[in-house]
Design an enzyme around this catalytic site. Sequence first.
Site, PDB file in Angstrom:
ATOM      1  N   ARG A  71      46.378  55.547  61.393  1.00 49.19           N
ATOM      2  CA  ARG A  71      45.091  54.774  61.305  1.00 49.19           C
ATOM      3  C   ARG A  71      43.882  55.785  60.987  1.00 49.19           C
ATOM      4  NH1 ARG A  71      43.036  52.980  65.346  1.00 49.19           N
ATOM      5  NH2 ARG A  71      44.871  52.339  66.741  1.00 49.19           N
ATOM      6  N   TYR A 124      29.508  39.192  43.341  1.00 41.43           N
ATOM      7  CA  TYR A 124      30.843  38.669  43.625  1.00 41.43           C
ATOM      8  C   TYR A 124      30.775  37.688  44.751  1.00 41.43           C
ATOM      9  CZ  TYR A 124      35.781  38.858  44.731  1.00 41.43           C
ATOM     10  OH  TYR A 124      37.119  38.532  45.018  1.00 41.43           O
ATOM     11  N   ASP A 189      27.580  48.290  43.879  1.00 41.74           N
ATOM     12  CA  ASP A 189      28.929  47.740  43.674  1.00 41.74           C
ATOM     13  C   ASP A 189      28.990  47.981  41.970  1.00 41.74           C
ATOM     14  OD1 ASP A 189      31.309  46.336  42.951  1.00 41.74           O
ATOM     15  OD2 ASP A 189      31.119  44.879  44.409  1.00 41.74           O
ATOM     16  N   LYS A 214      40.785  46.171  40.785  1.00 46.14           N
ATOM     17  CA  LYS A 214      40.346  45.596  39.574  1.00 46.14           C
ATOM     18  C   LYS A 214      40.724  47.020  38.451  1.00 46.14           C
ATOM     19  CE  LYS A 214      39.072  42.466  41.834  1.00 46.14           C
ATOM     20  NZ  LYS A 214      37.616  41.882  42.322  1.00 46.14           N
TER      21      LYS A 214
HETATM   22  C1  LIG Z   1      36.834  41.611  43.668  1.00 49.27           C
HETATM   23  C2  LIG Z   1      35.580  42.135  43.743  1.00 49.27           C
HETATM   24  C3  LIG Z   1      35.313  42.511  45.045  1.00 49.27           C
HETATM   25  C4  LIG Z   1      36.140  42.264  46.300  1.00 49.27           C
HETATM   26  O1  LIG Z   1      37.244  42.919  46.307  1.00 49.27           O
HETATM   27  P1  LIG Z   1      38.659  43.027  46.972  1.00 49.27           P
HETATM   28  O2  LIG Z   1      39.424  44.205  46.519  1.00 49.27           O
HETATM   29  O3  LIG Z   1      39.171  41.639  46.351  1.00 49.27           O
HETATM   30  O4  LIG Z   1      38.334  42.563  48.441  1.00 49.27           O
HETATM   31  C5  LIG Z   1      33.740  42.751  45.289  1.00 49.27           C
HETATM   32  N1  LIG Z   1      33.098  43.117  44.265  1.00 49.27           N
HETATM   33  C6  LIG Z   1      33.416  42.855  43.055  1.00 49.27           C
HETATM   34  C7  LIG Z   1      32.359  42.943  41.972  1.00 49.27           C
HETATM   35  C8  LIG Z   1      34.535  42.529  42.625  1.00 49.27           C
HETATM   36  O5  LIG Z   1      34.964  42.265  41.503  1.00 49.27           O
END
Ligand SMILES: *Cc1c(COP(=O)(O)O)cnc(C)c1O
Length: 406
Positions: A71, A124, A189, A214
């Site tokens: 951890r 998101y 993001d 992604k």
């Molecule tokens: C999918 C996504 C998230 C969240 O990510 P996870 O890996 O599903 O927890 C946050 N921001 C954007 C733009 C996303 O496409």
Amino acid sequence: MTDIDSTHPDSTRPETRAVHAGREDFIALGIHAPPIDLSTTYPVADLAAGTASFDALVGGDASARNPIYARLHNPTVARVERALATLEGTEACVAYASGMAAITALLLASRARGAHMLVVRPLYGTSDHLFASGLAGLEAEFVEAHEVAARRRPDTALIFIETPANPTLDLVDIRAVVAAAGDVPVAVDSTFATPILQRPFELGASYVVHSATKFLGGHGDVIAGIVCCSEANAKPLRQVRAATGGLLHPLAAYLLHRGLPTLALRVERAQANAIELARRLAAHPAVECVFFPGHGTVRNAHLATTQMRGPGCLIAFELRDGYIAAARTMQRVALMTPAVSLGSVDTLIQHPAGLTHRVLDDATRDRCGITPGLLRLSVGIEHVDDLWADLEQALRQDSVVVREAA
Ligand SMILES: *Cc1c(COP(=O)(O)O)cnc(C)c1O
């Protein structure tokens, strides 16, 4: 766009960095693939040295002589973190179990600077929900990008933006928000852009957040999240991770690293496909409107070629016949996968109002343009003519059925 490359300390280009980052020591180690370390604990034969390592890691250091406990540190995770920091042009990267775990850690770490945050919509869906709910201890105020300077308060701990934004693909001017933010850190993001198309840190952002689930992972088989930032900002993020445990598993870290060498290739091919599909969709009679950076239908479309190296691989489009047409299209695609998520090698199609943005209230969904007829396409690396044939048959059957019903 050359200007985002020129400031990077590593003189190699992003395509090359994607292949080699986090693998620089392989020849010295005599290996050709990243080792996977699954240890949960590490022997402490020398207690004094072990105590020093423990203190360093709990204090947020990137590494120590002894990892002590998984951890606190894991070498396989640390390796992909180094690779991703190299790609984003930051000193450090801290990886988490998911994108949402990464964003949660960022909010918890920011709490020390104040209890207020400014957020620009759209976002998101789950990020929106996390901020609006106040679950992570920050009071979120939702503003337009041009209101940031006026709404900033002495206790504003963080400004959070997403660009391109989900699902409308609006673009936010990162440099302008950074200028309006004063000394408040700006988090971007950048999941939809990837470091191949956009590097927010080089535009002045303090934190670059990715759902690495992604494009970075890229094959739909790993959930992961990262925050890229300066080493000073990374320390509290590691402290939060060590204390709250939203860890990236080393096998997931390996898969994430496994996807990176093809990142530039995947993004370039998917983006070329998206440009062509957006053009064809805009001319299709069943389509009311196409939202695609560069098309003039999204906010700040011009940033697609200045802030970004192209419009990206996502398209949103609205069908003239609304919800029924959207639901039928999802049912009738045969090659594309009707599923949430994005950034995989295969093309995914989903319905934001019914799925990813379900958690928003109706008024917010309306204000963000998330209508019942809106579909979002995450374009993959298949041949564009096969993708178009699939989309065209799915849309054509729609209009036939709707005409029959009318
Ligand atoms: C999918 C996504 C998230 C969240 O990510 P996870 O890996 O599903 O927890 C946050 N921001 C954007 C733009 C996303 O496409």
